[in-house]
Scaffold this motif. Structure first.
Motif, short mmCIF file in Angstrom:
data_model
loop_
_atom_site.label_atom_id
_atom_site.label_comp_id
_atom_site.label_asym_id
_atom_site.label_seq_id
_atom_site.Cartn_x
_atom_site.Cartn_y
_atom_site.Cartn_z
N UNK A 56 0.84 -1.20 0.00
CA UNK A 56 0.00 0.00 0.00
C UNK A 56 0.87 1.24 0.00
N UNK A 57 1.07 1.81 -1.18
CA UNK A 57 1.99 2.95 -1.31
C UNK A 57 1.20 4.25 -1.44
N UNK A 58 0.66 4.68 -0.33
CA UNK A 58 0.03 5.99 -0.23
C UNK A 58 0.65 6.73 0.94
N UNK A 59 0.46 8.02 0.98
CA UNK A 59 1.04 8.81 2.07
C UNK A 59 0.47 8.37 3.41
N UNK A 60 -0.82 8.09 3.47
CA UNK A 60 -1.43 7.67 4.73
C UNK A 60 -0.91 6.29 5.16
N UNK A 61 -0.76 5.37 4.20
CA UNK A 61 -0.29 4.03 4.53
C UNK A 61 1.17 4.04 4.98
N UNK A 62 2.02 4.83 4.31
CA UNK A 62 3.42 4.93 4.72
C UNK A 62 3.52 5.52 6.12
N UNK A 63 2.68 6.48 6.42
CA UNK A 63 2.74 7.13 7.72
C UNK A 63 2.33 6.18 8.84
N UNK A 64 1.42 5.28 8.56
CA UNK A 64 0.95 4.33 9.59
C UNK A 64 1.82 3.08 9.71
N UNK A 65 2.80 2.89 8.83
CA UNK A 65 3.68 1.72 8.86
C UNK A 65 4.85 1.98 9.80
N UNK A 66 5.18 1.02 10.64
CA UNK A 66 6.30 1.19 11.55
C UNK A 66 7.63 1.12 10.80
N UNK A 67 8.67 1.63 11.43
CA UNK A 67 9.97 1.76 10.77
C UNK A 67 10.56 0.40 10.38
N UNK A 68 10.42 -0.60 11.23
CA UNK A 68 11.00 -1.90 10.92
C UNK A 68 10.35 -2.52 9.68
N UNK A 69 9.04 -2.47 9.62
CA UNK A 69 8.35 -3.03 8.46
C UNK A 69 8.70 -2.28 7.19
N UNK A 70 8.75 -0.94 7.29
CA UNK A 70 9.08 -0.14 6.11
C UNK A 70 10.51 -0.40 5.66
N UNK A 71 11.40 -0.63 6.61
CA UNK A 71 12.78 -0.92 6.26
C UNK A 71 12.92 -2.24 5.53
#
Length: 398
Positions: free
Chosen positions: A189-204
């Motif tokens: 889910x590559x939206x601004x809202x989805x990126x903001x709600x994703x924790x750093x470890x998962x995003x990394x």
């Protein structure tokens, strides 16, 4: 209102008229009085002005008195009237008394010389050859660049956000790695809202192994927060707004304006464009970084060519004009490129002193030296390099 200098003018006129009469020529006392009267009038310039009504009334009386003078009257009566008129009239201001000097410039008929616009020699020919070599469009940037990484079926604001994200991930990263990371983000889910709600470890884990992935996790989270707060999840529509976002530089901003907003604001210069522009001599003087290259190119390159410069030169740098060991022998610009057939600089390895390890190590080094001397003296003039390496290994075993 009669000007202050008008009384002096009238006096001069009357006196010149009187000088022609026999009475004036015979009376020397009148001449002396007249001279003193003229000098006195020149000194009475700083007397304060009276009201405009009083000045006007006095001026009318004085003019009438002057008009009633005839040739038989004594000129001393004139001397008693004009000083009074001169005193009642306001003095001339400095800007009235002084005549402004106007500087006159003469046009000699020669038009001003305009500075000739600088252009690199044979750049149009070189650009045509690069287009020909890039005609197949099979470089990594053509299939995995920022133009290919966003979801074409997503809403327009989401597509623009995905373009910006792919540009942020592409810094110091190959297109293949960036494209793979974008596929994982889009699945998540590559939206601004989805990126903001994703924790750093998962995003990394989603963007690994892009270059500097830890810093890019922080930049993505901070950028997403700003976009949600100030732009409703969309991206700014100006270069000034884009470069204020964390992790977004001029190259990303100009490319985002071109791809996301379809507006040409500048040339997107990365390491490939920077390197190739310097090699081809497309700059008035060598530049040290991509931003200097962008400014130098925009000074002379026509604006209608700015949009294609990035993908054109990036693909050319990925296939032919490589960072190290460029393929100059297959390049169509090898005869006009100033850097053609010049070997890339090789990093010099630091020489280190080998410590002595005792009699065993010195004996081994001596044996290797003897073997090498025997090989050099015993080999024929022309030897296959593969055979030479095999002979060296067999002698080392014995």
């Amino acid at each position: 209102m009669i000007p202050s200098g008008y009384a002096t003018v009238m006096l001069n006129v009357v006196l010149r008229f009187r000088m022609t009469s026999p009475y004036f020529s015979q009376n020397k006392t009148v001449v002396t009085a007249t001279a003193s009267l003229l000098s006195g009038l020149k000194k009475r310039r700083n007397v304060d002005a009276v009201s405009s009504v009083a000045v006007k009334a006095e001026e009318e009386d004085s003019v009438v008195s002057l008009s009633t003078l005839d040739g038989s009257q004594d000129l001393f009566q004139l001397a008693t009237i004009l000083p009074k008129l001169e005193a009642d009239v306001p003095p001339l201001s400095s800007h009235v008394r002084r005549r402004r000097q106007i500087k006159v410039e003469y046009d000699e008929g020669t038009p001003p010389v305009k500075a000739e616009k600088w252009e690199p020699p044979e750049w149009t020919k070189q650009l045509g050859f690069i287009r020909e070599m890039r005609s197949s469009r099979d470089a990594p940037v053509d299939h995995m660049g920022a133009e290919k990484c966003y979801d074409g079926e997503a809403p327009s604001n989401v597509r623009r956000f995905q373009v910006l994200v792919s540009l942020m991930l592409s810094s110091q990263t190959k297109d293949q790695v960036t494209a793979a990371a974008m596929q994982r983000l889009r699945a998540h889910g590559c939206t601004a809202e989805k990126i903001l709600s994703t924790d750093d470890d998962t995003l990394g884990k989603l963007i690994y192994p892009v270059g500097f992935w830890r810093n890019k996790v922080k930049f993505l989270k901070r950028t997403a927060a700003l976009l949600v707060k100030d732009f409703g999840g969309d991206i700014p529509d100006s270069v000034e707004g884009l470069v204020r976002l964390p992790g977004v530089g001029p190259k990303m901003a100009h490319l985002a304006m071109d791809i996301a907003w379809d507006q040409v604001s500048g040339i997107g210069v990365d390491t490939h464009v920077h390197r190739i522009s310097n090699r081809l001599g497309w700059l008035r003087k060598p530049t040290k970084n991509p931003e200097e290259t962008r400014k130098a190119l925009e000074e002379w390159l026509p604006r209608d060519l700015w949009s294609e410069m990035n993908w054109l030169l990036v693909g050319f740098g990925q296939q032919v004009c490589l960072p190290t060991n460029p393929l100059c022998s297959v390049c169509l610009n090898q005869h006009s490129c100033p850097s053609a057939h010049q070997s890339s600089p090789v990093k010099r390895t630091k020489t280190r002193s080998v410590p002595s390890l005792g009699p065993a190590s010195s004996l081994r080094a001596k044996k290797e030296t003897v073997v090498k001397d025997e090989m050099v003296s015993g080999l024929p003039d022309q030897v296959n390099p593969t055979t030479q390496r095999r002979t060296l290994k067999s002698k080392m075993k014995h």
